[in-house]
Design a protein around this motif. Structure first.
Motif, PDB file in Angstrom:
ATOM      1  N   UNK A  43       0.753  -1.107   0.210  1.00  0.00           N
ATOM      2  CA  UNK A  43       0.196  -0.089  -0.111  1.00  0.00           C
ATOM      3  C   UNK A  43       0.720   1.032  -0.292  1.00  0.00           C
ATOM      4  N   UNK A  44       0.423   2.039   0.198  1.00  0.00           N
ATOM      5  CA  UNK A  44       1.071   3.302   0.716  1.00  0.00           C
ATOM      6  C   UNK A  44       0.410   4.575   0.105  1.00  0.00           C
ATOM      7  N   UNK A  45       1.061   5.714  -0.080  1.00  0.00           N
ATOM      8  CA  UNK A  45       1.038   6.455  -0.603  1.00  0.00           C
ATOM      9  C   UNK A  45       1.508   6.494  -2.839  1.00  0.00           C
ATOM     10  N   UNK A  46       0.436   7.300  -3.472  1.00  0.00           N
ATOM     11  CA  UNK A  46       0.869   7.121  -4.812  1.00  0.00           C
ATOM     12  C   UNK A  46       1.806   7.413  -5.482  1.00  0.00           C
ATOM     13  N   UNK A  47       2.458   6.525  -6.215  1.00  0.00           N
ATOM     14  CA  UNK A  47       3.011   6.921  -6.722  1.00  0.00           C
ATOM     15  C   UNK A  47       4.786   5.700  -6.294  1.00  0.00           C
ATOM     16  N   UNK A 166      13.165  16.697  -1.290  1.00  0.00           N
ATOM     17  CA  UNK A 166      13.313  16.618  -2.415  1.00  0.00           C
ATOM     18  C   UNK A 166      12.170  15.358  -2.542  1.00  0.00           C
ATOM     19  N   UNK A 167      11.224  15.635  -1.670  1.00  0.00           N
ATOM     20  CA  UNK A 167      10.099  14.454  -2.013  1.00  0.00           C
ATOM     21  C   UNK A 167       9.208  15.314  -1.827  1.00  0.00           C
ATOM     22  N   UNK A 168       7.114  14.661  -1.984  1.00  0.00           N
ATOM     23  CA  UNK A 168       6.602  16.109  -1.992  1.00  0.00           C
ATOM     24  C   UNK A 168       6.037  15.837  -0.398  1.00  0.00           C
ATOM     25  N   UNK A 169       6.629  15.219   0.085  1.00  0.00           N
ATOM     26  CA  UNK A 169       6.087  15.228   1.638  1.00  0.00           C
ATOM     27  C   UNK A 169       7.270  14.700   3.019  1.00  0.00           C
ATOM     28  N   UNK A 170       6.725  15.531   3.651  1.00  0.00           N
ATOM     29  CA  UNK A 170       8.001  15.273   4.803  1.00  0.00           C
ATOM     30  C   UNK A 170       7.448  14.807   6.493  1.00  0.00           C
TER      31      UNK A 170
END
Length: 316
Positions: A43-47, A166-170
């Motif tokens: 699972x996890x987040x998209x991509x 460099x990623x869209x998440x903290x």
């Protein structure tokens, strides 16, 4: 931790925050204890790509603790127990390696382990290994970040923030606590165990630390109930068959008989001894000393200090 196993095979013992203890050939890096791949949650987040399996050793037993269940949710009162069970139901949790998403995800073993940087200690003379482990869950989540937003890092309001630039998440991590800041899962939280290195079998295991330095709303209870306290730090094993360890929130340095786990000595510290003790013999006096840094730890409630505590063993 490098050791020589029976049969003169050089080995590297690798304790992990997962609570798994791998044994590798020191020369080649290949597993001495066979390693198997087991399926883990997806699972996890998209991509995001997640590995379908993870490695588990077939040698030393895990010190991670069993997967959490709703009935393991614990509270000092029926109300905070109820809230913890509601939080457990709402959280994302499928056992070890549950992929972290943008909603709270239970991670157990958590950020602190399992086995933390304190590692393990070895009694080469007796062929024994001392392991202290943390049984304490975290709630983690990926915090979406807008384009151009500065990544946050540090420790604020009980939350540890990792920038993941460099990623869209903290990444945000905080302890799985009730509304009165007591752990949601039942104790023990700190465990000390001793294993036979040759057979990989557990010789003894017991809770490490008391509830004296813990309590609701961040207040110390001063009740010496041996429930296994949260903590960070490692142990040292001596040739005389003793294990010295502090680590725990109750701020005590203890000595155990490595053979049976009996506590034979203790001393109160000014702050959490989140460090490994050292032991040495003075070339000048011939006396043996045990020394530990007691400064506290940002993730463990309690006083802070800048103390180096030294204790002398009785002169012979």
């Amino acid at each position: 931790m490098a050791v020589d196993l029976p049969g003169a095979q050089g080995a590297l013992i690798v304790p992990t925050k997962r609570g798994e203890i791998f044994v590798l050939d020191r020369a080649t890096g290949k597993p001495i204890d066979p390693v198997v791949q087991k399926p883990v949650p997806q699972g996890g987040v998209k991509g995001e790509w997640t590995a379908p399996t993870q490695p588990y050793t077939t040698g030393f037993p895990s010190v991670a603790g069993d997967d959490l269940r709703e009935r393991d949710m614990w509270g000092l009162t029926p109300i905070d127990q109820m809230v913890c069970r509601i939080m457990f139901r709402r959280a994302n949790y499928k056992g070890q390696f549950t992929p972290i998403g943008t909603t709270p995800t239970i991670t157990y073993p958590a950020v602190g382990g399992g086995i933390n940087w304190g590692g393990v200690s070895i009694d080469e003379q007796r062929g024994l290994m001392v392991v202290n482990a943390l049984h304490f869950a975290n709630l983690n989540r990926l915090a979406p970040r807008k384009a151009g937003e500065t990544p946050k890092s540090g420790f604020e309001g009980g939350v540890i923030m990792f920038p993941q630039a460099g990623t869209p998440y903290g990444f945000e991590s905080f302890p799985f606590l009730s509304p009165i800041f007591a752990p949601c899962q039942q104790p023990p939280y700190g465990i000390i165990s001793v294993f036979d290195i040759k057979t990989r079998k557990l010789l003894w295991s017991k809770p490490l630390g008391t509830a004296a330095g813990s309590g609701p709303l961040g207040m110390a209870s001063h009740i010496p109930l041996r429930m296994g306290a949260p903590g960070f730090g490692g142990s040292v094993s001596t040739a005389g068959g003793l294990v010295f360890i502090a680590a725990t929130q109750d701020r005590v340095l203890r000595a155990f008989d490595i053979g049976n786990g009996q506590e034979v000595w203790s001393a109160k510290l000014p702050a959490v001894g989140a460090a490994m003790p050292i032991s040495y013999v003075s070339p000048k006096t011939g006396r043996q000393y045990v020394v530990i840094a007691a400064g506290g730890h940002f993730a463990v409630p309690g006083p802070h200090a800048s103390a180096i505590m030294a204790y002398a063993l009785p002169a012979r």
